[in-house]
Design a protein around this motif. Structure first.
Motif, short mmCIF file in Angstrom:
data_model
loop_
_atom_site.label_atom_id
_atom_site.label_comp_id
_atom_site.label_asym_id
_atom_site.label_seq_id
_atom_site.Cartn_x
_atom_site.Cartn_y
_atom_site.Cartn_z
N GLN A 165 2.05 2.28 -4.53
CA GLN A 165 1.20 2.46 -5.70
C GLN A 165 1.64 3.68 -6.50
O GLN A 165 2.30 4.55 -5.93
CB GLN A 165 -0.28 2.59 -5.29
CG GLN A 165 -0.64 3.89 -4.60
CD GLN A 165 -0.52 3.78 -3.09
OE1 GLN A 165 0.33 3.06 -2.57
NE2 GLN A 165 -1.37 4.49 -2.38
N GLU B 8 -8.36 -3.15 -5.50
CA GLU B 8 -9.57 -3.85 -5.95
C GLU B 8 -9.55 -4.01 -7.47
O GLU B 8 -9.93 -5.06 -8.00
CB GLU B 8 -10.82 -3.09 -5.51
CG GLU B 8 -12.11 -3.83 -5.84
CD GLU B 8 -13.35 -3.12 -5.33
OE1 GLU B 8 -14.47 -3.59 -5.62
OE2 GLU B 8 -13.20 -2.10 -4.64
N GLY B 9 -9.07 -2.98 -8.16
CA GLY B 9 -8.95 -3.05 -9.61
C GLY B 9 -7.96 -4.12 -10.04
O GLY B 9 -8.19 -4.84 -11.01
N ASP C 169 -4.12 1.97 -9.77
CA ASP C 169 -3.92 2.62 -8.47
C ASP C 169 -4.95 2.15 -7.45
O ASP C 169 -5.10 2.74 -6.38
CB ASP C 169 -3.95 4.14 -8.59
CG ASP C 169 -5.25 4.67 -9.18
OD1 ASP C 169 -6.19 3.87 -9.39
OD2 ASP C 169 -5.34 5.88 -9.43
N SER C 170 -5.65 1.07 -7.76
CA SER C 170 -6.64 0.50 -6.86
C SER C 170 -6.38 -1.00 -6.72
O SER C 170 -6.33 -1.72 -7.72
CB SER C 170 -8.06 0.72 -7.40
OG SER C 170 -8.98 -0.17 -6.82
N THR D 195 0.81 -1.22 0.00
CA THR D 195 0.00 0.00 0.00
C THR D 195 0.84 1.27 0.00
O THR D 195 0.30 2.37 -0.17
CB THR D 195 -0.93 0.03 1.23
OG1 THR D 195 -0.15 0.00 2.43
CG2 THR D 195 -1.89 -1.14 1.22
N GLU E 164 -3.62 -5.60 2.01
CA GLU E 164 -3.34 -4.38 2.78
C GLU E 164 -2.61 -4.68 4.08
O GLU E 164 -1.86 -3.84 4.59
CB GLU E 164 -4.64 -3.65 3.05
CG GLU E 164 -5.26 -3.03 1.80
CD GLU E 164 -6.64 -2.43 2.03
OE1 GLU E 164 -7.07 -1.62 1.18
OE2 GLU E 164 -7.27 -2.77 3.05
#
Length: 382
Positions: free
Chosen positions: A302, A314-315, A311-312, A299, A365
């Protein structure tokens, strides 16, 4: 006689109870384990954890905790590290006297730059995302395409690159030699004030080896402090190890196989095209392959991927969830164009549901634990 029967029954019950207890935490014996069952199965020694899903032929290693660097401050006081630290942060190593190694590898930004791609000399953009320096001493090759095999080579690359520091490396030793404040630093590090290019890159490499991640909650969990991770994070770790198939590439202490894979982001014959390892080896089977990054302090580093387009977290997970084989060439197209990249067969459609994606992101994370941000040194100015 009755006493003997009662003793026998008692022993039998104890035996069956102990056996049932072991079975209840062994997921292989539970037809449809609940999240609670899964969480319980990890609150024990790593050697007793459920086995990960690993494809045949894949070399992997089990998770292992990193330790606090007890020698950190001792290392920082070594003359070669002190010199390397000065050189790393000193912009006078660049042609413009404005760009240092720390411009792209900023300790305030996870030893990265938080840009999609690096910004260098004359504000020229690079082609790839800056890789963080966390745990760089543990790598076996460097850069996204593995073109450097030693830390010295890695340190040397940006110094002379026209879109990075743009320095004429042949004149660099004389430039540094003329800065009087460096004389004693080189003398302390090498026993002589004589400055050479080899000494410069070696000193930078010495310093870079001291850049390490600090233990995270994940490490504490592995070591037996089971309250360090939430149930959701533990469940996410299980998904990481099993259904999401992440361990095929991200295993061991630093969660990387140190290898190269095409994950479907070569953008062949499109904007952002980058063939990665192929540019170094010129082997068609290497088209689109990039180094597997380590996942420590994720984390803090990024955006992600070689092109910095994500930059996610989840993505990122949703990308892998898709399988990434949508643009693979068929046999006829591959025959006509052997360079057309094919996504690594290790990537498969995962069918993760929203709950599993959320848990997996939570686990990722938890891999970040570093809080210390190194101060910039007062390097010699004349």
């Amino acid at each position: 006689m009755k006493k003997g029967i009662y003793w026998g029954l008692g022993l039998m019950i104890i035996f069956l109870w102990s056996f049932t207890s072991k079975v209840s935490t062994d997921l292989s014996n539970i037809q449809d384990p609940s999240i609670e069952d899964i969480v319980k199965s990890y609150k024990k020694a790593v050697t007793e954890w459920p086995k990960p899903n690993i494809d045949k032929g894949v070399k992997w290693s089990e998770f292992a905790p990193i330790k606090s660097d007890s020698a950190y401050f001792t290392e920082q006081d070594k003359p070669n590290v002190i010199l390397g630290k000065m050189l790393f942060f000193d912009p006078k190593l660049s042609k413009s006297n404005q760009i240092s190694c720390s411009t792209c590898h900023d300790p305030e930004m996870g030893w990265q730059d938080r840009r999609r791609v690096a910004l260098g000399n004359d504000h020229l953009l690079g082609n790839r995302n800056t890789i963080s320096l966390y745990n760089i001493a543990e790598r076996t090759s460097f850069f996204w395409d593995g073109r450097a095999k030693t830390l010295e080579e890695q340190a040397s690359g940006p110094l002379g690159a026209h879109h990075e520091m743009a320095m004429d490396v042949k004149t660099l030793p004389t430039k540094i030699q003329n800065i009087k404040g460096y004389n004693s630093l080189f003398k302390n590090a090498y026993g002589t004030e004589k400055v050479t290019y080899d000494k410069i890159v070696k000193a930078i490499a010495y310093f870079q080896k001291t850049i390490k991640s600090q233990p995270s909650r994940f490490d504490k969990f592995i070591e037996g402090k089971y309250s360090s991770l939430t149930d959701e994070e533990i469940y996410g770790m299980h998904i990481f190890r099993t259904k999401a198939r992440c361990m095929n590439c991200h295993s061991g202490k630093y969660l990387t196989d140190e290898s190269f894979h095409n994950i479907g982001l070569a953008y062949y014959k499109r904007k952002y095209e980058d063939l990665g390892l192929y540019n170094i080896t010129k082997k068609t089977e290497d088209a689109g392959k990039f180094k597997t990054p380590q996942l420590r302090d994720l984390t803090l580093t990024q955006p992600w991927m070689h092109n910095g387009l994500f930059d996610s977290l989840e993505g990122v997970v949703n990308m892998y969830n898709s399988g990434m084989h949508q643009l693979d060439p068929n046999a006829e197209k591959k025959l006509a164009d052997p360079l057309h990249p094919s996504t690594d067969p290790l990537l498969q459609k995962l069918n993760l549901n929203k709950e599993e994606v959320k848990a997996l992101v939570s686990f990722l994370e938890s891999l970040s634990g570093t809080k210390y941000k190194m101060r910039r040194p007062e390097f010699p100015v004349e």
